[in-house]
Design a protein around this motif. Structure first.
Motif, mmCIF file in Angstrom:
data_model
loop_
_atom_site.group_PDB
_atom_site.id
_atom_site.type_symbol
_atom_site.label_atom_id
_atom_site.label_comp_id
_atom_site.label_asym_id
_atom_site.label_seq_id
_atom_site.Cartn_x
_atom_site.Cartn_y
_atom_site.Cartn_z
ATOM 1 N N GLN A 368 4.147 0.583 12.300
ATOM 2 C CA GLN A 368 4.947 0.868 11.111
ATOM 3 C C GLN A 368 5.573 -0.392 10.516
ATOM 4 N N ASP A 369 6.096 -1.292 11.340
ATOM 5 C CA ASP A 369 6.705 -2.532 10.825
ATOM 6 C C ASP A 369 5.672 -3.391 10.113
ATOM 7 N N ALA A 370 4.505 -3.538 10.733
ATOM 8 C CA ALA A 370 3.448 -4.368 10.143
ATOM 9 C C ALA A 370 2.916 -3.748 8.853
ATOM 10 N N PHE A 371 2.820 -2.412 8.810
ATOM 11 C CA PHE A 371 2.395 -1.761 7.575
ATOM 12 C C PHE A 371 3.372 -2.063 6.438
ATOM 13 N N GLY A 372 4.669 -1.936 6.729
ATOM 14 C CA GLY A 372 5.670 -2.204 5.710
ATOM 15 C C GLY A 372 5.598 -3.631 5.199
ATOM 16 N N GLU A 373 5.419 -4.571 6.114
ATOM 17 C CA GLU A 373 5.344 -5.989 5.746
ATOM 18 C C GLU A 373 4.112 -6.276 4.885
ATOM 19 N N SER A 374 2.956 -5.715 5.245
ATOM 20 C CA SER A 374 1.729 -5.954 4.482
ATOM 21 C C SER A 374 1.808 -5.321 3.092
ATOM 22 N N LEU A 375 2.308 -4.101 3.012
ATOM 23 C CA LEU A 375 2.368 -3.412 1.734
ATOM 24 C C LEU A 375 3.357 -4.062 0.775
ATOM 25 N N ASP A 376 4.338 -4.774 1.310
ATOM 26 C CA ASP A 376 5.295 -5.491 0.467
ATOM 27 C C ASP A 376 4.636 -6.574 -0.387
ATOM 28 N N ILE A 377 3.411 -6.952 -0.053
ATOM 29 C CA ILE A 377 2.690 -7.952 -0.848
ATOM 30 C C ILE A 377 2.412 -7.413 -2.253
ATOM 31 N N ALA A 378 2.188 -6.095 -2.353
ATOM 32 C CA ALA A 378 1.888 -5.480 -3.643
ATOM 33 C C ALA A 378 3.137 -5.436 -4.519
ATOM 34 N N ASP A 379 2.919 -5.291 -5.825
ATOM 35 C CA ASP A 379 4.044 -5.147 -6.758
ATOM 36 C C ASP A 379 4.573 -3.717 -6.786
ATOM 37 N N GLU A 380 3.687 -2.776 -6.539
ATOM 38 C CA GLU A 380 4.077 -1.362 -6.516
ATOM 39 C C GLU A 380 3.241 -0.646 -5.471
ATOM 40 N N VAL A 381 3.879 0.277 -4.721
ATOM 41 C CA VAL A 381 3.199 0.969 -3.627
ATOM 42 C C VAL A 381 3.393 2.473 -3.758
ATOM 43 N N ILE A 382 2.286 3.201 -3.663
ATOM 44 C CA ILE A 382 2.313 4.654 -3.568
ATOM 45 C C ILE A 382 1.678 5.043 -2.243
ATOM 46 N N LEU A 383 2.407 5.812 -1.448
ATOM 47 C CA LEU A 383 1.899 6.284 -0.162
ATOM 48 C C LEU A 383 1.548 7.758 -0.267
ATOM 49 N N LEU A 384 0.400 8.119 0.272
ATOM 50 C CA LEU A 384 0.031 9.519 0.447
ATOM 51 C C LEU A 384 0.468 9.977 1.835
ATOM 52 N N PRO A 385 0.535 11.270 2.098
ATOM 53 C CA PRO A 385 0.803 11.749 3.460
ATOM 54 C C PRO A 385 -0.253 11.244 4.436
ATOM 55 N N ILE A 386 0.105 11.171 5.702
ATOM 56 C CA ILE A 386 -0.793 10.671 6.743
ATOM 57 C C ILE A 386 -2.028 11.569 6.869
#
Length: 456
Positions: A368-386
């Motif tokens: 979860q921590d690494a996912f958050g860090e990687s996705l922060d590279i984008a300007d905007e993030v939309i997550l779908l359910p798992i």
């Protein structure tokens, strides 16, 4: 163990899996009657049916053939699956996919590509290099080659190019003459428990290389000193201390041109029409295989230039001056990091928007921590359910867990229905919109494109 020559009919439980379908295509090419089960119909299963294989989508022992000599299943199938249990309890020869791949490749010259990410693209590049150059190979791919619209092909030359899967330690059944290890980041901790145990298994994979064989590994892997093989070449996209590395990398409208240095020798003027510098790195590993096999430099250059990529690996759905829509299989933090970094470097003047569907509750919880860090590279993030795949829900684990780890304030979790509503309202101009994930997000790519006003 049954001999291949004794098989007249074969049944696959989970035939729609990308690795399973490649083996199904192999047996079908050998004039063996192939049938199978999968949970849902997909473009891949429909393609199998169109080629003459019978596939059903209901878990029902009344629908399965009783006169088969071999039953193949994937570890992703639950142990209590009714069809699997029936075959096991009634004395049939039942084997995992990895065991069957071991039998197929026992007498061949094997080029096996492993890694927690990068292996599908690299495997497809190697297979394309050998096919396009006329060298020839049998290919078992973990993705659909855009050049040939398949994940398997056969050739009279007794050479197999195989994607070597670390899940369930499957790749330890293979015997490579040439092996590539692209990466060994933490993943599949539901299987391995710890990152160290995962790394131990990659070391064991290196020990499977035949005497006199070659290991090609990414420079700087954490256990590279423990790899056990007669010959090793290390490659890097950014460090000229490696044995193989590129020089003079230039970007041109989403493509790359570069030279490659291999142990002091040089191949000049290569062009790769595929986005992401990580794919330049993947191509370097594939080029090294072709070079070591003695394929001529001009044929290597021509093959790399003609490589069209792998479906869902930095795949351009639309690419024009105003709007970029990319679809990618990325489902691990490092894959997302490479994907987003590549997109932003190629299109620095556009806003990067990523729609990501997490894959597996366990992976989401572990990383979860690494996912958050990687996705922060984008300007905007939309997550779908798992997307659960083979797993049952884990209490407290959801996409909101990743959302809460992100520093980026332009983030939200949307249902599939709300995502399409978002796509119908957003202005795609000036944006790189990326769909990413290993679940069923690929089924949303066309609807998203339509809502954005993109029609192929």
């Amino acid at each position: 163990m049954i001999q291949l020559r004794d098989i007249k009919k074969i049944y696959f439980i989970g035939i729609g899996g990308i690795g399973m379908s490649a083996i199904a295509r192999y047996f079908h090419s050998q004039q063996i009657e192939v049938s199978g089960y999968d949970k849902t119909a997909t473009p891949l299963t429909k393609a199998l049916e169109e080629s003459g294989m019978a596939v059903h989508y209901t878990e029902d022992v009344n629908l399965i053939p009783k006169d088969v000599q071999l039953v193949v299943y994937t570890p992703a199938i639950p142990k209590g699956h009714a069809e699997l249990v029936y075959y096991q309890q009634h004395g049939y020869e039942v084997r995992k996919r990895s065991e069957v791949l071991q039998i197929i490749s026992e007498g061949s010259f094997n080029i096996c590509i492993a890694g927690t990410h990068g292996k599908t693209t690299t495997t497809t590049m190697v297979a394309h290099l050998l096919r396009d150059s006329g060298y020839g190979c049998n290919a078992f791919l973990g993705g659909i080659s855009v050049n040939y619209n398949t994940n398997f092909w056969s050739n009279q030359r007794n050479v197999c190019v195989i994607e070597a899967d670390e899940y369930d330690r499957s790749f330890l059944r293979l015997s490579p003459d040439v092996a590539i290890i692209t990466s060994m980041d933490a993943d599949h901790l539901d299987i391995y428990g710890t990152e160290e145990a995962l790394q131990d298994t990659f070391v064991q994979f290196s020990e499977k290389i035949k005497i006199g064989g070659l290991l090609i590994s990414k420079y700087g892997l954490p256990r590279e000193k423990d790899f056990n093989t007669d010959k090793q070449l290390r490659y890097s996209v950014s460090d000229n201390k490696a044995d193989v590395y590129p020089e003079n990398i230039q970007m041109h409208n989403g493509s790359y041109s570069f030279d490659v240095v291999i142990n002091g020798d040089r191949i000049e003027g290569l062009t790769l029409h595929m986005g992401g510098q990580h794919n330049v790195e993947n191509s370097i590993a594939a080029i090294t295989v072709a070079y070591e096999l003695g394929i001529e430099k001009e044929k290597i250059k021509a093959a790399i230039a003609s490589f069209k990529g792998v479906k869902r690996r930095f795949e351009y759905i639309r690419k024009d001056a105003d709007t970029i829509l990319i679809d990618d299989y990325a489902h691990h933090p490092e894959e997302l990091r490479a994907l987003l970094t590549g997109a932003k470097s190629l299109f620095p003047d556009k806003k990067c928007v990523v729609v990501f569907q997490p894959h597996l509750y366990s992976r989401t919880n572990d990383l979860q921590d690494a996912f958050g860090e990687s996705l922060d590279i984008a300007d905007e993030v939309i997550l779908l359910p798992i997307y659960p795949a083979r797993e049952l829900p884990i209490p407290g684990v959801s996409s909101e867990m990743i959302l809460n780890k992100m520093k980026n304030q332009h983030k939200q979790v949307l249902s599939k229905e709300d995502l399409l509503k978002w796509a119908s309202e957003v202005d795609p101009r000036g944006k790189v919109i990326i769909t990413a994930g290993a679940g069923d997000i690929d089924a949303l790519v066309e609807p998203i494109g339509k809502e954005l006003g993109i029609r192929n």
